[in-house]
Design a protein around this motif. Structure first.
Motif, short mmCIF file in Angstrom:
data_model
loop_
_atom_site.label_atom_id
_atom_site.label_comp_id
_atom_site.label_asym_id
_atom_site.label_seq_id
_atom_site.Cartn_x
_atom_site.Cartn_y
_atom_site.Cartn_z
N GLY A 118 2.56 0.53 10.36
CA GLY A 118 2.59 1.09 9.14
C GLY A 118 1.95 0.59 7.92
O GLY A 118 1.55 -0.57 8.06
N LEU A 119 2.14 1.23 6.60
CA LEU A 119 1.81 0.58 5.46
C LEU A 119 2.87 0.48 4.50
O LEU A 119 3.65 1.47 4.64
CB LEU A 119 0.46 1.55 4.85
N ARG A 120 3.05 -0.42 3.72
CA ARG A 120 4.04 -0.56 2.59
C ARG A 120 3.39 -0.80 1.03
O ARG A 120 2.12 -1.30 1.11
CB ARG A 120 5.13 -1.36 2.97
N ARG A 121 4.15 -0.58 0.06
CA ARG A 121 3.56 -1.00 -1.28
C ARG A 121 3.77 -2.59 -1.29
O ARG A 121 4.76 -3.48 -0.80
CB ARG A 121 4.42 -0.46 -2.26
N PRO A 122 2.90 -3.24 -2.20
CA PRO A 122 2.94 -4.59 -2.32
C PRO A 122 4.43 -4.79 -3.06
O PRO A 122 5.15 -4.06 -3.61
CB PRO A 122 1.83 -4.67 -3.47
#
Length: 732
Positions: A126-130
Motif C-alpha cells: 500500500g501507500l501512505r503519506r510521509p
C-alpha cells in the motif's frame, strides 16, 4: 480570513520595496526603471508558474493512498542507502489501472543496484503519506522534492537500465564516492565526511543527528552557502599561489563550483551562493564593486521567478534570511567580539545567521540551539582543511584507495572530534530550547520586519543629510532601521495572528488513545486526553502557539482510563474553564475530573444536549457501549467551514447503533477509535472525506476503508485539518 490574507501581502510589499531600493544601489539611477521591470517580470513569471503548479492533478500518486497491494512503475530519481525516490508513471492493483505522476519514497529492506534513470517496478502493500515528524523523511522535507507518498513494505525490481544522462553520471560518481569512503571509514565518520565534503546525504544515527541539531551544527552535513563560499575561497587562494589571471580564476572557479553544486544535489542554498559568488567575482574581474545585499535580493527574485514553490521551502528561507543576517550583522558583531579572529569571526557569523533565522528554525525543527554560536566557533575552522584533505582523498580513493588511507583516517579523526564537540555542547543543560509550534504569523512578521529594516537601512544610507551631535550617523541609521523593522514585524504578526472563523481540528499523536484538539474563533477545546499526561502536554506544546495557557473546554467521550488519564497533565500548565462529561464515569475518570475542578474548572453534565462553542454546534451522540455496559457518547462538531465526528472508544457494534439512531449524520472528518476499526454501516451513513486513526507507532491497524483518505498518528504524527468552503481538508 482577511487578516491572514493581509499579512503575506504586507510582507510581499515590504520585500519588493527592499528589492527595488536595493537595485538602486546596484545600478545607476538611469537604469532603476529597467531593474524594476526585471523584478516585475520575475514576479509575473513566478505567479504564472505558481498558478500552474496549484492546478489539481487527479493522476498524482498520492491520490491512491489507502490502496492495498499495488504495483507502481516509475523511474529512479535518486538512491540513498536502502532508500530510493521514484518518479511514478503508472499504478496497478485490484481495481486500479492508471497513469500517475509525483514522487514515491521507497524505503526497502534491500535494493538492487540502481542509478538515476533506471526503470523499476515497486510492489508494495500500500501507500501512505510521509511522516509529519521532523527529519530527513518528513512531509516538510519530502514535499520540497515533490515526494508525496511512501511505499509500505516495498519490493523493488529493476526493469531497464537508464541511458546516459547528467543525473545518471552524477549518481554514478556519488555511488563511487560513497563506496570509497565506506571502505575506509566506519559510521558515523563515513556519512559525516560525505555530507561535510560533498553534501551527499547518507543516513545518520538518530543520536548523532539529534546532537548535531541541538548544537546548531546540522548545517555542516548538508550542502550550504557556507560550503560554496569556502570552496571559492580555496580556489582564490590557489589562484594567488599559481598566479592565475582573473579570467582564468573565474572560469576555473565557476566550473568547480558547478560540479560541486551538481554533485551535492543543486539545493537552493548552493545555487544561491554559486550565483552570488560567480557574479561578484565576474564584477571584480571588470573592476566593479558589487553590493551583496542587492545581489542577494536579485538572485532571490530570479530563483522565485523560475520556481515559486521555493517560497515555502525552509531550506530557501534559511539560506536567504541567514545570508541577510550575516551581511548586516556579522561584521559589527565580529568587531566587538573579543578573542582571536579564528574563533571570533565564526562566532559572529553564527550569531548573525541565528538571529535572522530563529522563526524558520523554530517552525521547521521546533528547536533553538542557544549554544550554536559557541559550537560553530569551535567547528567551522576545522571545515576548510577537512574539505581539502577528506574530500580530496575521497576523490582519489575512487581510483587508488590504498594511496589515501592515511588522509582518510586523519579526516575521520577530525569528524569524530566534531561529533564529540556536538555531543558535549548539546549535553549542557539549558543549551537547547524546545519551542513546540512556532506560529506562521510570527514568521511572516519576522520576514516583514527584516524587509522593512533593510529598506530603511538602504534609504538612510543613500540620503545626504547632517546628523545631530547627540547621536552618530551610524547609530541613527541603525536605530531608524530597527524601529521600522519592529513596527512592520509586530504589525504584520498581529494582523496575521488574529483568530479566524475556520474550524481547525488536530488529532494529537499520543499513542493508542484518542485526543482531539478543536480550535475556532480563538477558542480551544480538547476531546479526551489519552492515557499519558506527558504525551498529552508534549503534543499540545507541538501544536499550540507559545505562551498559550488556556483550554476553554474539555469533553470526555467515555470513562476509560486510556481516554482520560492524560488530562491530568493539564493541571498546572493550562487553565481549563469547563469539563463536560456524562454521568456514570469510572472511578479513575471521576478522580481526574475532580482534579480539574479543584484547579478551577466547572464540571458540566452534558447528557443528550446540544450546545454552541467557538461558532460551531456541538452534540453528544449518546449510545450504550456493548463492551462496558455503560453510556458513552460520540462528539459531533459542525461549523459552517466543516464538520468532524469523534467516536471515542465506540466499537463496531456501537457504530452500527449510531448509524441507526442518526441516519442523517454527516462528517467531513471521522476520528476512529484506537486502531481504526470501522463499521460499514456508519461509513455509508457519514460518507467522510478523511479518516484519522489514533494509534501507537508500529501497532497493528485495521484495514483502511477503500476510497477514503486514511492517515494514522503512529506513522504521520499529529494530524491537522482546516475548514473552508469545501469543508475540512488536511493541512499541507
Amino acid at each position: 480570513g482577511d487578516a491572514i490574507a493581509i499579512a503575506p501581502f504586507t510582507a510581499l510589499v515590504a520585500a519588493t520595496l527592499t528589492l527595488v531600493m536595493s537595485l538602486g544601489a546596484l545600478v545607476s539611477r538611469q537604469r532603476v526603471a529597467a531593474a524594476v521591470l526585471l523584478v516585475v517580470a520575475a514576479g509575473a513569471l513566478g505567479a504564472a508558474r505558481g498558478g500552474a503548479a496549484a492546478l489539481p492533478d487527479p493522476g498524482r500518486v498520492d491520490s491512491f493512498i489507502g490502496s492495498t497491494s499495488v504495483a507502481v512503475d516509475g523511474v529512479v530519481r535518486e538512491v540513498t542507502g536502502n532508500t530510493a525516490i521514484v518518479d511514478t508513471t503508472h499504478i496497478a492493483g485490484g481495481d486500479l489501472d492508471s497513469q500517475t505522476d509525483g514522487g514515491l519514497l521507497v524505503p526497502a529492506a534491500s535494493l538492487p543496484p540502481l542509478l538515476a534513470g533506471d526503470a523499476v517496478e515497486v510492489d508494495a502493500n500500500g501507500l501512505r503519506r510521509p511522516s509529519r515528524r521532523p527529519g530527513p523523511e518528513s512531509e516538510a522535507t519530502l514535499e520540497r522534492e515533490n515526494v508525496v507518498a511512501v511505499a509500505i513494505a516495498p519490493l523493488v525490481t529493476l526493469q531497464q537500465q537508464g541511458g546516459l544522462s547528467l543525473p545518471r553520471a552524477v549518481a554514478w560518481l556519488q555511488q563511487r564516492l560513497v563506496s570509497a569512503v565506506n571502505a575506509s571509514l566506519p559510521e558515523p565518520s563515513a556519512a559525516m565526511l560525505l555530507g561535510i565534503a560533498f553534501g551527499i546525504r547518507q543516513p545518520l544515527a538518530a543520536g548523532v543527528r539529534a546532537s548535531l541539531q541541538d548544537a546548531g551544527l546540522i548545517h555542516i552535513v548538508v550542502v550550504s552557502g557556507l560550503k560554496v563560499v569556502m570552496l571559492m575561497g580555496l580556489i582564490a587562494a590557489l589562484a594567488r599561489v599559481l598566479k592565475w589571471s582573473p579570467r582564468r580564476t573565474w572560469f576555473i572557479a565557476c566550473g568547480m563550483v558547478a560540479v560541486y553544486v551538481l554533485l551535492s544535489g543543486a539545493g537552493p542554498a548552493a545555487v544561491r551562493s554559486a550565483l552570488m559568488a560567480g557574479a561578484a567575482m565576474f564584477a571584480r574581474m571588470h573592476g566593479r564593486r558589487v553590493d551583496p545585499l542587492p545581489m542577494l535580493a536579485l538572485v532571490a527574485a530570479l530563483m522565485l521567478g523560475f520556481d515559486p514553490g521555493l517560497a515555502s521551502d525552509p531550506g530557501f528561507q534559511l539560506s536567504f534570511l541567514g545570508t541577510a543576517g550575516i551581511l548586516l550583522l556579522a561584521e559589527p558583531l565580529a568587531a566587538r567580539t573579543p578573542g582571536p579572529r579564528l574563533l571570533a569571526e565564526p562566532f559572529a557569523v553564527t550569531v548573525a545567521a541565528q538571529l535572522a533565522t530563529v522563526p524558520v528554525m523554530a517552525g521547521t525543527f521546533g528547536v533553538i540551539a542557544i549554544a550554536g554560536p559557541v559550537a560553530n566557533a569551535l567547528v567551522l575552522p576545522l571545515l576548510p582543511p577537512l574539505i581539502v584533505v577528506g574530500g580530496g582523498a575521497a576523490l582519489v580513493a575512487i581510483v587508488v584507495p590504498f594511496a589515501v588511507w592515511v588522509p582518510l583516517q586523519l579526516a575521520g579523526a577530525v569528524v569524530n572530534l566534531i561529533v564529540f564537540l556536538a555531543g558535549a555542547v548539546s549535553s549542557i543543560p539549558g543549551t537547547v530550547v524546545q519551542v513546540g509550534n512556532w506560529p506562521g504569523a510570527w514568521t511572516l512578521g519576522e520576514v516583514a520586519g527584516v524587509a522593512a529594516a533593510g529598506a530603511a537601512l538602504l534609504w538612510m544610507r543613500r540620503r545626504r543629510r547632517d546628523f545631530s551631535d547627540l547621536l552618530s550617523r551610524r547609530l541613527q541609521i541603525a536605530g531608524t532601521a530597527a524601529l521600522c523593522g519592529v513596527l512592520a514585524g509586530s504589525g504584520t504578526a498581529l494582523a496575521a495572528s488574529q483568530p479566524d472563523a475556520a474550524l481547525h481540528v488536530t488529532v494529537l499523536n499520543v499513542g493508542s488513545a484518542p485526543a482531539v484538539l478543536v480550535q475556532s474563533r480563538g477558542s480551544a477545546a480538547l476531546i479526551d486526553g489519552g492515557s499519558s499526561p506527558a504525551a498529552l502536554t508534549q503534543a499540545l506544546g507541538r501544536v499550540l502557539p507559545p505562551f498559550t495557557t488556556r483550554i476553554d473546554m474539555v469533553v470526555i467521550t467515555g470513562g476509560e482510563q486510556a481516554a482520560v488519564a492524560g488530562l491530568a497533565g493539564l493541571i498546572g500548565r493550562y487553565a481549563v474553564s469547563a469539563v463536560l462529561a456524562l454521568d456514570g464515569l469510572t472511578a479513575g475518570a471521576v478522580a481526574v475530573v475532580e482534579q480539574l475542578v479543584a484547579a478551577g474548572a466547572n464540571a458540566v453534565n452534558i447528557g443528550d444536549t446540544q450546545w454552541t462553542f467557538g461558532g460551531a454546534v456541538w452534540r453528544c451522540l449518546r449510545y450504550h457501549a456493548q463492551t462496558t455496559d455503560r453510556d458513552d457518547c460520540a462528539v459531533d462538531v459542525a461549523a459552517p467551514s466543516g464538520s468532524v465526528l469523534v467516536l471515542g472508544a465506540a466499537g463496531s457494534a456501537d457504530q452500527d447503533e449510531l448509524s441507526a439512531m442518526y441516519p442523517a449524520l454527516h462528517a467531513d472528518l471521522l476520528v476512529t477509535p484506537p486502531g481504526g476499526a470501522l463499521s460499514t454501516a456508519l461509513l455509508a451513513t457519514l460518507q467522510p472525506r478523511h479518516v484519522a486513526v489514533p494509534i501507537a507507532s508500529g501497532a497493528a491497524a485495521s484495514p483502511a476503508p477503500q476510497g477514503v483518505a486514511t492517515i494514522r498518528t503512529g506513522s504521520d504524527g499529529d494530524l491537522a485539518f482546516t475548514g473552508g468552503e469545501a469543508g475540512l481538508q488536511e493541512d499541507g
